[in-house]
Design a protein around this motif. Structure first.
Motif, PDB file in Angstrom:
ATOM      1  N   LEU A 241       0.826  -1.211   0.000  1.00 54.43           N
ATOM      2  CA  LEU A 241       0.000   0.000   0.000  1.00 54.43           C
ATOM      3  C   LEU A 241       0.858   1.257   0.000  1.00 54.43           C
ATOM      4  O   LEU A 241       0.598   2.206  -0.753  1.00 54.43           O
ATOM      5  CB  LEU A 241      -0.948  -0.012   1.199  1.00 54.43           C
ATOM      6  N   ASN A 242       1.882   1.275   0.850  1.00 51.57           N
ATOM      7  CA  ASN A 242       2.757   2.445   0.889  1.00 51.57           C
ATOM      8  C   ASN A 242       3.612   2.546  -0.372  1.00 51.57           C
ATOM      9  O   ASN A 242       3.896   3.644  -0.856  1.00 51.57           O
ATOM     10  CB  ASN A 242       3.649   2.403   2.131  1.00 51.57           C
ATOM     11  N   HIS A 243       4.017   1.400  -0.909  1.00 50.49           N
ATOM     12  CA  HIS A 243       4.777   1.417  -2.170  1.00 50.49           C
ATOM     13  C   HIS A 243       3.938   2.031  -3.287  1.00 50.49           C
ATOM     14  O   HIS A 243       4.411   2.891  -4.034  1.00 50.49           O
ATOM     15  CB  HIS A 243       5.202  -0.004  -2.542  1.00 50.49           C
ATOM     16  N   ASN A 244       2.686   1.603  -3.399  1.00 56.07           N
ATOM     17  CA  ASN A 244       1.813   2.148  -4.444  1.00 56.07           C
ATOM     18  C   ASN A 244       1.556   3.629  -4.234  1.00 56.07           C
ATOM     19  O   ASN A 244       1.489   4.408  -5.191  1.00 56.07           O
ATOM     20  CB  ASN A 244       0.487   1.381  -4.463  1.00 56.07           C
ATOM     21  N   LEU A 245       1.396   4.031  -2.976  1.00 50.80           N
ATOM     22  CA  LEU A 245       1.187   5.446  -2.671  1.00 50.80           C
ATOM     23  C   LEU A 245       2.394   6.282  -3.070  1.00 50.80           C
ATOM     24  O   LEU A 245       2.262   7.308  -3.756  1.00 50.80           O
ATOM     25  CB  LEU A 245       0.902   5.622  -1.179  1.00 50.80           C
ATOM     26  N   LEU A 246       3.571   5.867  -2.663  1.00 51.24           N
ATOM     27  CA  LEU A 246       4.783   6.635  -2.954  1.00 51.24           C
ATOM     28  C   LEU A 246       5.076   6.656  -4.453  1.00 51.24           C
ATOM     29  O   LEU A 246       5.525   7.679  -4.994  1.00 51.24           O
ATOM     30  CB  LEU A 246       5.961   6.059  -2.176  1.00 51.24           C
ATOM     31  N   THR A 247       4.801   5.561  -5.125  1.00 51.09           N
ATOM     32  CA  THR A 247       4.989   5.530  -6.582  1.00 51.09           C
ATOM     33  C   THR A 247       4.104   6.569  -7.259  1.00 51.09           C
ATOM     34  O   THR A 247       4.533   7.280  -8.167  1.00 51.09           O
ATOM     35  CB  THR A 247       4.672   4.125  -7.123  1.00 51.09           C
ATOM     36  N   GLU A 248       2.857   6.687  -6.815  1.00 50.52           N
ATOM     37  CA  GLU A 248       1.939   7.683  -7.379  1.00 50.52           C
ATOM     38  C   GLU A 248       2.386   9.106  -7.060  1.00 50.52           C
ATOM     39  O   GLU A 248       2.351   9.991  -7.916  1.00 50.52           O
ATOM     40  CB  GLU A 248       0.523   7.445  -6.853  1.00 50.52           C
ATOM     41  N   LEU A 249       2.840   9.344  -5.838  1.00 53.53           N
ATOM     42  CA  LEU A 249       3.254  10.690  -5.452  1.00 53.53           C
ATOM     43  C   LEU A 249       4.487  11.141  -6.224  1.00 53.53           C
ATOM     44  O   LEU A 249       4.618  12.318  -6.574  1.00 53.53           O
ATOM     45  CB  LEU A 249       3.504  10.749  -3.947  1.00 53.53           C
ATOM     46  N   VAL A 250       5.390  10.213  -6.519  1.00 55.23           N
ATOM     47  CA  VAL A 250       6.572  10.557  -7.322  1.00 55.23           C
ATOM     48  C   VAL A 250       6.178  10.701  -8.792  1.00 55.23           C
ATOM     49  O   VAL A 250       6.614  11.629  -9.478  1.00 55.23           O
ATOM     50  CB  VAL A 250       7.677   9.496  -7.142  1.00 55.23           C
ATOM     51  N   ARG A 251       5.327   9.793  -9.291  1.00 54.66           N
ATOM     52  CA  ARG A 251       4.884   9.858 -10.688  1.00 54.66           C
ATOM     53  C   ARG A 251       4.188  11.175 -10.995  1.00 54.66           C
ATOM     54  O   ARG A 251       4.383  11.778 -12.049  1.00 54.66           O
ATOM     55  CB  ARG A 251       3.939   8.686 -10.991  1.00 54.66           C
ATOM     56  N   SER A 252       3.357  11.626 -10.048  1.00 57.63           N
ATOM     57  CA  SER A 252       2.573  12.848 -10.253  1.00 57.63           C
ATOM     58  C   SER A 252       3.366  14.108  -9.927  1.00 57.63           C
ATOM     59  O   SER A 252       2.832  15.203 -10.047  1.00 57.63           O
ATOM     60  CB  SER A 252       1.311  12.806  -9.386  1.00 57.63           C
ATOM     61  N   THR A 253       4.612  13.953  -9.526  1.00 60.57           N
ATOM     62  CA  THR A 253       5.504  15.043  -9.089  1.00 60.57           C
ATOM     63  C   THR A 253       4.973  15.786  -7.874  1.00 60.57           C
ATOM     64  O   THR A 253       5.330  16.933  -7.642  1.00 60.57           O
ATOM     65  CB  THR A 253       5.833  16.042 -10.228  1.00 60.57           C
ATOM     66  N   THR A 254       4.106  15.113  -7.099  1.00 57.65           N
ATOM     67  CA  THR A 254       3.734  15.680  -5.809  1.00 57.65           C
ATOM     68  C   THR A 254       4.947  15.698  -4.888  1.00 57.65           C
ATOM     69  O   THR A 254       5.173  16.648  -4.139  1.00 57.65           O
ATOM     70  CB  THR A 254       2.596  14.859  -5.175  1.00 57.65           C
ATOM     71  N   LEU A 255       5.727  14.633  -4.953  1.00 58.32           N
ATOM     72  CA  LEU A 255       7.032  14.570  -4.294  1.00 58.32           C
ATOM     73  C   LEU A 255       8.102  14.555  -5.368  1.00 58.32           C
ATOM     74  O   LEU A 255       8.006  13.791  -6.337  1.00 58.32           O
ATOM     75  CB  LEU A 255       7.158  13.310  -3.428  1.00 58.32           C
ATOM     76  N   VAL A 256       9.112  15.406  -5.226  1.00 60.02           N
ATOM     77  CA  VAL A 256      10.188  15.507  -6.208  1.00 60.02           C
ATOM     78  C   VAL A 256      11.535  15.463  -5.484  1.00 60.02           C
ATOM     79  O   VAL A 256      11.614  15.760  -4.282  1.00 60.02           O
ATOM     80  CB  VAL A 256      10.060  16.816  -7.027  1.00 60.02           C
ATOM     81  N   PRO A 257      12.608  15.086  -6.191  1.00 60.22           N
ATOM     82  CA  PRO A 257      13.912  14.958  -5.524  1.00 60.22           C
ATOM     83  C   PRO A 257      14.353  16.159  -4.696  1.00 60.22           C
ATOM     84  O   PRO A 257      14.952  15.961  -3.625  1.00 60.22           O
ATOM     85  CB  PRO A 257      14.865  14.675  -6.694  1.00 60.22           C
ATOM     86  N   PRO A 258      14.096  17.408  -5.107  1.00 60.52           N
ATOM     87  CA  PRO A 258      14.503  18.524  -4.236  1.00 60.52           C
ATOM     88  C   PRO A 258      13.865  18.506  -2.848  1.00 60.52           C
ATOM     89  O   PRO A 258      14.382  19.144  -1.923  1.00 60.52           O
ATOM     90  CB  PRO A 258      14.053  19.768  -5.027  1.00 60.52           C
ATOM     91  N   ASP A 259      12.767  17.759  -2.680  1.00 59.98           N
ATOM     92  CA  ASP A 259      12.158  17.640  -1.355  1.00 59.98           C
ATOM     93  C   ASP A 259      13.087  16.952  -0.359  1.00 59.98           C
ATOM     94  O   ASP A 259      12.869  17.030   0.859  1.00 59.98           O
ATOM     95  CB  ASP A 259      10.840  16.860  -1.431  1.00 59.98           C
ATOM     96  N   LEU A 260      14.120  16.282  -0.852  1.00 59.50           N
ATOM     97  CA  LEU A 260      15.075  15.626   0.044  1.00 59.50           C
ATOM     98  C   LEU A 260      15.787  16.624   0.953  1.00 59.50           C
ATOM     99  O   LEU A 260      16.351  16.235   1.983  1.00 59.50           O
ATOM    100  CB  LEU A 260      16.115  14.847  -0.772  1.00 59.50           C
ATOM    101  N   ARG A 261      15.759  17.890   0.610  1.00 63.91           N
ATOM    102  CA  ARG A 261      16.360  18.901   1.479  1.00 63.91           C
ATOM    103  C   ARG A 261      15.679  18.939   2.845  1.00 63.91           C
ATOM    104  O   ARG A 261      16.274  19.406   3.821  1.00 63.91           O
ATOM    105  CB  ARG A 261      16.287  20.287   0.821  1.00 63.91           C
ATOM    106  N   ARG A 262      14.455  18.465   2.918  1.00 64.55           N
ATOM    107  CA  ARG A 262      13.749  18.417   4.198  1.00 64.55           C
ATOM    108  C   ARG A 262      14.415  17.443   5.163  1.00 64.55           C
ATOM    109  O   ARG A 262      14.142  17.486   6.368  1.00 64.55           O
ATOM    110  CB  ARG A 262      12.290  17.996   3.976  1.00 64.55           C
ATOM    111  N   LEU A 263      15.274  16.565   4.655  1.00 62.67           N
ATOM    112  CA  LEU A 263      15.945  15.590   5.502  1.00 62.67           C
ATOM    113  C   LEU A 263      17.229  16.119   6.125  1.00 62.67           C
ATOM    114  O   LEU A 263      17.876  15.424   6.916  1.00 62.67           O
ATOM    115  CB  LEU A 263      16.281  14.324   4.701  1.00 62.67           C
ATOM    116  N   GLU A 264      17.616  17.344   5.763  1.00 55.79           N
ATOM    117  CA  GLU A 264      18.830  17.933   6.332  1.00 55.79           C
ATOM    118  C   GLU A 264      18.527  18.454   7.727  1.00 55.79           C
ATOM    119  O   GLU A 264      17.580  19.224   7.937  1.00 55.79           O
ATOM    120  CB  GLU A 264      19.359  19.042   5.435  1.00 55.79           C
TER     121      GLU A 264
END
Length: 267
Positions: A241-264
């Motif tokens: 379920l979480n895999h499918n959710l995250l795949t959709e959020l990345v596919r739709s560009t709701t989450l994008v690689p620059p969001d990784l800055r939140r992990l700093e």
């Protein structure tokens, strides 16, 4: 490779791209075939195709066209180059450490790699990984491909609250890093990391993260995204379920690689 002093860096043919511009995962903002757009958190450039044209990137702002990892001495002054042969753009590694792409690594002195049309996240190793976003406009220009498979028309991005987005970026960081066969973090792993990023840690329990993510799954399921409920997944549910959710959020560009800055970690 471009040789010479700082004065040899010619930027007159490049259009500057301010840091405030959004992620290139959502497009390159050009309709001219062969145009290259490259940016880091410090900004970037848009460049038209021309044989021999070279875009340098690295940590020394005076020696490159796109500065990346300026505060990290593990990134080379000139770590790489994007060079046009008139038909396509090629990625060269000029540094001392490998450059990571979604499907492989490009090692120093290795033959350059051709860049595909569209979006490519390029990761430079250092004290942490630094993201260079690259977008090459294809023959059809910068247009999104139509998706005729969906019964419901989804928005280009899905709305998320600040807490939901933080939880999902942490939970799905391996997806944003474009690692092979990514998997979500566990609820406990996600809660512990969020607690370090946004103290006090006591407010971030595994149950709270699970509740936030479950709320997003339910919302997207109502919006027509399949594979987000237990009834839709055959066999053991596991991380599906979480895999499918995250795949959709990345596919739709709701989450994008620059969001990784939140992990700093702040400070």
């Amino acid at each position: 490779m471009v040789q010479g002093s700082v004065g040899a860096i010619d930027r007159s043919w490049a259009e500057p791209l301010p840091p405030a511009v959004g992620s290139l995962a959502r497009g390159g903002w050009s309709t001219t075939s062969g145009t290259l757009v490259a940016k880091s958190v410090d900004g970037g450039i848009t460049v038209g195709p021309k044989p021999g044209r070279s875009v340098l990137f690295g940590r020394n702002v005076d020696e490159v066209h796109v500065c990346i990892g300026a505060d990290d001495r593990r990134v080379s002054r000139r770590h790489g180059e994007l060079r046009c042969d008139g038909e396509r753009w090629w990625l060269h590694n000029l540094g001392r450490a490998p450059i990571r792409l979604p499907e492989r690594r490009l090692f120093p002195a290795e033959e350059p790699l051709p860049l595909a049309d569209g979006y490519t996240p390029v990761f430079l190793p250092g004290s942490r990984e630094h993201l260079l976003e690259v977008y090459v406009v294809g023959l059809a220009g910068d247009r999104r491909a139509a998706d005729h498979a969906r019964a419901t028309i989804a928005p280009s991005t899905w709305p998320l609250s600040a807490d939901e987005k933080l939880a999902l970026v942490v939970l799905g960081q391996h997806y944003l890093l474009h690692e092979p066969n990514p998997q979500p973090l566990t609820w406990r792993q996600a809660a512990e990391q969020i607690g370090e990023l946004q103290p006090p840690a006591s407010q971030w329990s595994a149950k709270r993260v699970e509740h936030l993510v479950g709320r997003v799954r339910a919302r997207l399921s109502r919006g027509g995204v399949p594979g987000l409920t237990r009834e839709e997944v055959a066999g053991p549910v596991g991380n599906a379920l979480n895999h499918n959710l995250l795949t959709e959020l990345v596919r739709s560009t709701t989450l994008v690689p620059p969001d990784l800055r939140r992990l700093e970690t702040p400070g």
